[in-house]
Scaffold this motif. Structure first.
Motif, PDB file in Angstrom:
ATOM      1  N   PRO A   1       0.791  -1.237   0.000  1.00 53.16           N
ATOM      2  CA  PRO A   1       0.000   0.000   0.000  1.00 53.16           C
ATOM      3  C   PRO A   1       0.826   1.292   0.000  1.00 53.16           C
ATOM      4  O   PRO A   1       0.576   2.184  -0.810  1.00 53.16           O
ATOM      5  N   ILE A   2       1.810   1.400   0.922  1.00 57.02           N
ATOM      6  CA  ILE A   2       2.417   2.709   1.185  1.00 57.02           C
ATOM      7  C   ILE A   2       3.925   2.662   1.044  1.00 57.02           C
ATOM      8  O   ILE A   2       4.585   1.752   1.547  1.00 57.02           O
ATOM      9  N   SER A   3       4.458   3.686   0.413  1.00 59.40           N
ATOM     10  CA  SER A   3       5.896   3.910   0.362  1.00 59.40           C
ATOM     11  C   SER A   3       6.232   5.044   1.328  1.00 59.40           C
ATOM     12  O   SER A   3       5.686   6.143   1.224  1.00 59.40           O
ATOM     13  N   LEU A   4       7.132   4.745   2.266  1.00 57.36           N
ATOM     14  CA  LEU A   4       7.445   5.710   3.324  1.00 57.36           C
ATOM     15  C   LEU A   4       8.933   5.670   3.633  1.00 57.36           C
ATOM     16  O   LEU A   4       9.532   4.594   3.738  1.00 57.36           O
ATOM     17  N   ALA A   5       9.557   6.830   3.791  1.00 58.34           N
ATOM     18  CA  ALA A   5      10.973   6.925   4.155  1.00 58.34           C
ATOM     19  C   ALA A   5      11.084   7.108   5.658  1.00 58.34           C
ATOM     20  O   ALA A   5      10.896   8.208   6.174  1.00 58.34           O
ATOM     21  N   VAL A   6      11.369   6.018   6.372  1.00 62.66           N
ATOM     22  CA  VAL A   6      11.423   6.080   7.829  1.00 62.66           C
ATOM     23  C   VAL A   6      12.760   6.635   8.321  1.00 62.66           C
ATOM     24  O   VAL A   6      12.812   7.362   9.313  1.00 62.66           O
ATOM     25  N   SER A   7      13.845   6.334   7.625  1.00 62.17           N
ATOM     26  CA  SER A   7      15.163   6.681   8.153  1.00 62.17           C
ATOM     27  C   SER A   7      15.484   8.166   8.116  1.00 62.17           C
ATOM     28  O   SER A   7      16.331   8.633   8.876  1.00 62.17           O
ATOM     29  N   ASP A   8      14.800   8.940   7.254  1.00 60.27           N
ATOM     30  CA  ASP A   8      15.122  10.365   7.210  1.00 60.27           C
ATOM     31  C   ASP A   8      13.928  11.294   6.999  1.00 60.27           C
ATOM     32  O   ASP A   8      14.101  12.505   6.945  1.00 60.27           O
ATOM     33  N   SER A   9      12.715  10.746   6.902  1.00 58.55           N
ATOM     34  CA  SER A   9      11.566  11.622   6.624  1.00 58.55           C
ATOM     35  C   SER A   9      10.346  11.359   7.494  1.00 58.55           C
ATOM     36  O   SER A   9       9.281  11.935   7.253  1.00 58.55           O
ATOM     37  N   ALA A  10      10.481  10.505   8.511  1.00 55.98           N
ATOM     38  CA  ALA A  10       9.316  10.174   9.341  1.00 55.98           C
ATOM     39  C   ALA A  10       8.758  11.388  10.070  1.00 55.98           C
ATOM     40  O   ALA A  10       7.557  11.481  10.327  1.00 55.98           O
ATOM     41  N   GLY A  11       9.622  12.322  10.421  1.00 54.78           N
ATOM     42  CA  GLY A  11       9.151  13.515  11.131  1.00 54.78           C
ATOM     43  C   GLY A  11       8.163  14.313  10.313  1.00 54.78           C
ATOM     44  O   GLY A  11       7.110  14.731  10.808  1.00 54.78           O
ATOM     45  N   ASN A  12       8.482  14.537   9.045  1.00 57.21           N
ATOM     46  CA  ASN A  12       7.588  15.290   8.167  1.00 57.21           C
ATOM     47  C   ASN A  12       6.351  14.496   7.786  1.00 57.21           C
ATOM     48  O   ASN A  12       5.231  15.023   7.782  1.00 57.21           O
ATOM     49  N   THR A  13       6.553  13.223   7.454  1.00 58.51           N
ATOM     50  CA  THR A  13       5.489  12.491   6.777  1.00 58.51           C
ATOM     51  C   THR A  13       4.459  11.853   7.692  1.00 58.51           C
ATOM     52  O   THR A  13       3.287  11.782   7.346  1.00 58.51           O
TER      53      THR A  13
END
Length: 429
Positions: A193-205
């Motif tokens: 379902p979802i593409s998510l950048a946890v290592s450097d973008s979790a704060g924004n996303t």
């Protein structure tokens, strides 16, 4: 194909949504409205060092070439700092090696080093007259200095592979419950379902969006509390924010390898049709449109409960500032003036940014943004991205917290306590 939109309307909406009074302005010492042409056409040869965070190097090089063409006596020595703007600036201050021009964020670090005398004050200059008034409070320090101007306005979106949605008879979700149903349907058909950048973008996303939708219900003053050091993480919506995120993890709705994925990894996964949705900033729209061979759609991130409208995240992007300690104050000021005047469309159009200037002539947005941004900016519910209200130390720590949550090394409650410790330490320092 990109298309022109009524950006004047966008700014009218922005001013309504984010209206606020900037601090009383005083005349700055770095220039005036007539200063922008003082070194054009010749003069003493000057070399300026520009340490910039560049997501599209060719766009920045094009802008610099246009500045050097206008001011042939000035040469720009360009240095890339990658995505580590705050780390670079901290080292530059510590070692007293501040470049002439640099990337700067509208965050606690930016405000602090401005007040410590490192950054040129743009109050009373032509820059102040050219940018939209809604930008000024974001880049105003605690003592009232205007220390930078951003590339554009940023928001966080849910991007959709519209072809996948049509093929699977799915509608774009408008709330959390619908979002989970869509994720479940996609997973049942062996589609990540979802593409998510946890290592450097979790704060924004994920943090910024989920937290704003939960905390704002009972505590409308949370942003000011965050910034003055009085916020209590365990008492607010932080544990629930982490718990809501873990619903996505526990149900295996994220792409394979999400825990270590960078923003580029997550973009690639979406662009290569490995996922149906991508959570990312508006600043990535051109990176998606430029390579996607599928129909693209976008909406506000549906982290809101059913029956409520979602919060729209609106903050300035990273911007540029100048050194207050440089011997070349006028040349630096001319560089920033060029950025918000003759050269403004080079950066804004090249990056797909929502412009921050009063005059938006020639500004273009990617199709996917021109369709959704005006609607988002009509929202009466808005909040900032996390880097505006949380101390700078969170820009690395928050991603580690999300990774620890995913491997079961911490719980949502423990993660909130960790955030409290980092937060308290930042205010003590």
């Amino acid at each position: 194909m990109k298309k022109l939109i009524s950006l004047a309307l966008v700014f009218l909406i922005l001013l309504t949504v984010l209206s606020g009074c900037a601090p009383e302005q005083t005349t700055g010492s770095t220039g005036s409205e007539s200063s922008s042409d003082q070194t054009s056409g010749g003069g003493e040869k000057v070399v300026l060092t520009a340490a910039l965070s560049m997501d599209k190097t060719e766009v920045y090089k094009e802008f610099i070439a246009s500045y050097e063409n206008k001011y042939p006596n000035v040469k720009i020595d360009l240095v890339s700092v990658g995505a580590n703007t705050n780390e670079y600036m901290a080292l530059a201050v510590q070692s007293d090696t501040m470049p002439d021009i640099f990337s700067i964020n509208s965050d606690t670090q930016g405000r602090q080093i401005a007040d410590e005398g490192w950054i040129m004050d743009l109050r009373g200059t032509e820059v102040e007259t050219l940018v939209s008034p809604m930008i000024i409070p974001f880049f105003t320090s605690d003592t009232g200095l205007l220390y930078g101007v951003p590339y554009g306005i940023a928001t966080v979106l849910m991007y959709y592979n519209a072809d996948m949605f049509e093929e699977n008879d799915l509608e774009i979700p408008t709330n959390w419950s619908e979002f989970l149903d869509v994720c479940a349907t996609l997973k049942s058909k062996d589609i990540a379902p979802i593409s998510l950048a946890v290592s450097d973008s979790a704060g924004n996303t994920v943090f910024s969006s989920i937290f704003a939708n939960l905390e704002s219900v009972n505590n409308p003053d949370w942003e000011s509390q965050m910034m003055d050091g009085s916020y209590k993480f365990a008492d607010g919506a932080v544990p629930a924010t982490f718990a809501k995120y873990m619903e996505l993890v526990d149900n295996e709705y994220l792409q394979e390898g999400a825990i270590n994925a960078t923003y580029q990894d997550s973009l690639d996964a979406f662009n290569q049709k490995k996922t149906a949705m991508y959570i990312g900033g508006s600043w990535f729209a051109t990176s998606i449109e430029g390579v996607a061979d599928f129909a693209l759609a976008a909406s506000n991130v549906p982290y809101n409960d059913a029956g409520t409208d979602p919060y729209t995240l609106i903050s300035p992007e990273t911007g540029w500032g100048g050194s207050a300690k440089s011997e070349h104050q006028q040349e630096i000021l001319n560089f920033i003036i060029h950025f918000v005047s003759d050269g403004k469309t080079i950066i804004q159009n090249g990056r797909g940014s929502v412009p921050i200037t009063k005059d938006t002539t020639g500004s273009i947005l990617p199709d996917v943004l021109s369709d959704v941004v005006p609607e988002l900016l009509k929202s009466t519910k808005s909040a900032s991205l996390y880097f505006v209200y949380l101390p700078t130390t969170f820009q690395s720590e928050i991603h580690k917290i999300y990774q620890e949550l995913m491997i079961g090394a911490t719980t949502p409650e423990e993660a909130a306590n960790t955030m409290q410790t980092v937060y308290d330490s930042a205010f003590k320092d």
